[in-house]
Design a protein around this motif. Structure first.
Motif, PDB file in Angstrom:
ATOM      1  N   GLN A  40       0.847  -1.317   0.044  1.00  0.00           N
ATOM      2  CA  GLN A  40      -0.098   0.008   0.075  1.00  0.00           C
ATOM      3  C   GLN A  40       0.871   1.222  -0.105  1.00  0.00           C
ATOM      4  OE1 GLN A  40      -3.424   0.154  -0.216  1.00  0.00           O
ATOM      5  NE2 GLN A  40      -3.096   2.436  -0.491  1.00  0.00           N
ATOM      6  N   ASN A  41       2.004   1.132   0.817  1.00  0.00           N
ATOM      7  CA  ASN A  41       2.904   2.307   0.892  1.00  0.00           C
ATOM      8  C   ASN A  41       3.377   2.478  -0.496  1.00  0.00           C
ATOM      9  OD1 ASN A  41       2.227   2.899   3.347  1.00  0.00           O
ATOM     10  ND2 ASN A  41       4.160   1.710   4.213  1.00  0.00           N
ATOM     11  N   ASP A  42       3.805   1.594  -1.023  1.00  0.00           N
ATOM     12  CA  ASP A  42       4.512   1.519  -2.617  1.00  0.00           C
ATOM     13  C   ASP A  42       3.476   2.452  -3.530  1.00  0.00           C
ATOM     14  OD1 ASP A  42       6.794   0.432  -1.552  1.00  0.00           O
ATOM     15  OD2 ASP A  42       6.527  -1.439  -2.471  1.00  0.00           O
ATOM     16  N   GLU A  43       2.485   1.659  -3.446  1.00  0.00           N
ATOM     17  CA  GLU A  43       1.212   2.308  -4.469  1.00  0.00           C
ATOM     18  C   GLU A  43       0.989   4.057  -4.038  1.00  0.00           C
ATOM     19  OE1 GLU A  43      -1.516   2.976  -7.127  1.00  0.00           O
ATOM     20  OE2 GLU A  43      -0.173   0.966  -6.666  1.00  0.00           O
ATOM     21  N   ASP A  44       0.849   4.391  -2.706  1.00  0.00           N
ATOM     22  CA  ASP A  44       0.693   5.627  -2.284  1.00  0.00           C
ATOM     23  C   ASP A  44       1.955   6.556  -2.813  1.00  0.00           C
ATOM     24  OD1 ASP A  44      -1.341   5.098  -1.031  1.00  0.00           O
ATOM     25  OD2 ASP A  44      -0.576   4.968   0.781  1.00  0.00           O
ATOM     26  N   ILE A  45       3.339   6.013  -2.908  1.00  0.00           N
ATOM     27  CA  ILE A  45       4.634   6.776  -3.388  1.00  0.00           C
ATOM     28  C   ILE A  45       4.402   6.817  -4.729  1.00  0.00           C
ATOM     29  CG2 ILE A  45       6.973   6.455  -3.811  1.00  0.00           C
ATOM     30  CD1 ILE A  45       7.212   5.044  -1.019  1.00  0.00           C
ATOM     31  N   ARG A  46       3.790   5.930  -5.512  1.00  0.00           N
ATOM     32  CA  ARG A  46       3.543   6.083  -6.920  1.00  0.00           C
ATOM     33  C   ARG A  46       2.729   6.983  -7.155  1.00  0.00           C
ATOM     34  NH1 ARG A  46       4.571   0.272  -6.610  1.00  0.00           N
ATOM     35  NH2 ARG A  46       2.347  -0.056  -6.384  1.00  0.00           N
ATOM     36  N   ALA A  47       1.614   7.174  -6.522  1.00  0.00           N
ATOM     37  CA  ALA A  47       0.482   8.135  -6.622  1.00  0.00           C
ATOM     38  C   ALA A  47       0.900   9.492  -6.276  1.00  0.00           C
ATOM     39  CB  ALA A  47      -0.799   7.725  -5.638  1.00  0.00           C
ATOM     40  N   ASP A  48       1.878   9.545  -5.207  1.00  0.00           N
ATOM     41  CA  ASP A  48       2.272  10.717  -5.136  1.00  0.00           C
ATOM     42  C   ASP A  48       3.485  11.427  -6.321  1.00  0.00           C
ATOM     43  OD1 ASP A  48       1.117  10.988  -2.792  1.00  0.00           O
ATOM     44  OD2 ASP A  48       2.772  10.359  -1.408  1.00  0.00           O
ATOM     45  N   GLU A  49       3.999  10.363  -6.728  1.00  0.00           N
ATOM     46  CA  GLU A  49       4.916  10.810  -7.809  1.00  0.00           C
ATOM     47  C   GLU A  49       4.159  11.216  -9.018  1.00  0.00           C
ATOM     48  OE1 GLU A  49       8.306  10.906  -8.230  1.00  0.00           O
ATOM     49  OE2 GLU A  49       8.732  10.449  -6.166  1.00  0.00           O
ATOM     50  N   ARG A  50       2.984  10.592  -9.065  1.00  0.00           N
ATOM     51  CA  ARG A  50       2.167  11.119 -10.344  1.00  0.00           C
ATOM     52  C   ARG A  50       1.688  12.498 -10.165  1.00  0.00           C
ATOM     53  NH1 ARG A  50       0.660   5.535 -10.048  1.00  0.00           N
ATOM     54  NH2 ARG A  50      -1.186   6.016  -8.742  1.00  0.00           N
ATOM     55  N   ARG A  51       1.151  12.668  -8.891  1.00  0.00           N
ATOM     56  CA  ARG A  51       0.716  14.190  -8.505  1.00  0.00           C
ATOM     57  C   ARG A  51       1.610  14.987  -8.824  1.00  0.00           C
ATOM     58  NH1 ARG A  51      -2.331  11.161  -4.869  1.00  0.00           N
ATOM     59  NH2 ARG A  51      -0.927  11.482  -3.134  1.00  0.00           N
ATOM     60  N   LYS A  52       2.970  14.570  -8.267  1.00  0.00           N
ATOM     61  CA  LYS A  52       4.144  15.681  -8.466  1.00  0.00           C
ATOM     62  C   LYS A  52       4.183  15.872  -9.724  1.00  0.00           C
ATOM     63  CE  LYS A  52       9.164  15.884  -7.432  1.00  0.00           C
ATOM     64  NZ  LYS A  52      10.360  14.989  -7.085  1.00  0.00           N
ATOM     65  N   THR A  53       4.499  14.808 -10.677  1.00  0.00           N
ATOM     66  CA  THR A  53       4.874  15.422 -12.096  1.00  0.00           C
ATOM     67  C   THR A  53       3.650  16.129 -12.690  1.00  0.00           C
ATOM     68  OG1 THR A  53       5.783  13.133 -12.271  1.00  0.00           O
ATOM     69  CG2 THR A  53       5.098  13.932 -14.352  1.00  0.00           C
TER      70      THR A  53
END
Length: 263
Positions: free
Chosen positions: A46-59
């Motif tokens: 779940q943390n990995d998925e949250d990190i990927r989501a944050d990266e997408r929002r950052k981009t």
């Protein structure tokens, strides 16, 4: 120990390990550990998925910022093109920054140039042959050096101070590069006849320079006035009249001088 004995011992060890594992499984410890491990793994996923989501929002935000910045630059350029005054102000600020950067470097050079100009004028006006040059420090202090290169220490008279001041004024006028009129009040006060002649000749010798001399009647007398007449463009005689009760009135008589007024 024989090979048969070694195998028997190995079988016994494996039996004990199996019994131990079966004991753990019977009391539920293994199941509990397995459940906890699964929960931890799910949390990591779940943390990995949250990190990927944050990266997408950052981009996405970085892309939006770049777009907004480009739009801002386009609008600012339009504003600059439509506002010449703003452009002039910005150019003025850039010029001011350049000047502020250059002043510390140019100041010592201008000080040396001023000292050289003062030396040239001082030698023309004074009659001290031992003077070699005038030097000015970056702090504004000045020294008169002799031909040996050492400072000359002497008590300057009032007239010599006036010559030094005249050299300073003339040097500043030359170094500034500004062709502005010079107003000299009592130019010959407290000077002997030789110094008077030198200073008067200096102020009137340059036809391209406009000099206004404010003289007393005994300062530029009839003889000195006769010497500079050909260099004089205009004269005014200032006359003061007392009208009473400490009140006076000053009038200017055009094309007149002290001797002419006395005749």
């Amino acid at each position: 120990m024989s090979e048969h004995g070694q195998l028997t011992q190995r079988i016994d060890e494996l039996g004990r390990k199996i019994s131990k594992l079966e004991g753990i499984d019977r009391d539920g410890t293994l199941a509990t550990l397995t459940k906890e491990l699964k929960a931890v793994q799910q949390k990591i996923d779940q943390n990995d998925e949250d990190i990927r989501a944050d990266e997408r929002r950052k981009t996405a935000l970085e892309t939006q910022i770049s777009t907004e910045r480009a739009e801002f630059e386009r609008e600012r350029k339009k504003l600059d093109e439509s506002s010449p005054l703003r452009s002039i102000i910005e150019k003025s600020e850039r010029i001011r920054s350049v000047i502020e950067a250059l002043v510390p470097a140019l100041f010592p050079l201008k000080v040396k140039e001023l000292a050289a100009s003062m030396t040239q004028v001082y030698k023309r006006l004074a009659h001290k042959d031992q003077v070699s040059r005038i030097v000015i420090g970056n702090d504004g202090t000045s020294q008169i050096l002799g031909k040996s290169g050492k400072p000359i220490t002497f008590d300057r008279s009032a007239g010599e101070n006036q010559i030094f001041a005249t050299a300073l004024i003339a040097g500043l006028a030359k170094v500034s590069g500004i062709n502005a009129p010079l107003v000299v009040d009592t130019p010959l006060g407290r000077l002997d006849s030789r110094h008077r002649h030198n200073i008067l000749q200096f102020w009137t010798s340059d036809e391209a320079r406009q000099v206004i001399l404010l003289s007393q009647d005994k300062e530029i007398d009839e003889e000195f006035h006769r010497r500079i007449t050909k260099h004089v463009s205009k004269t005014y005689l200032l006359e003061h009249t007392d009208v009473g009760d400490g009140v006076g009135r000053t009038s200017a008589r055009e094309d007149s001088y002290f001797q002419e007024a006395a005749e």
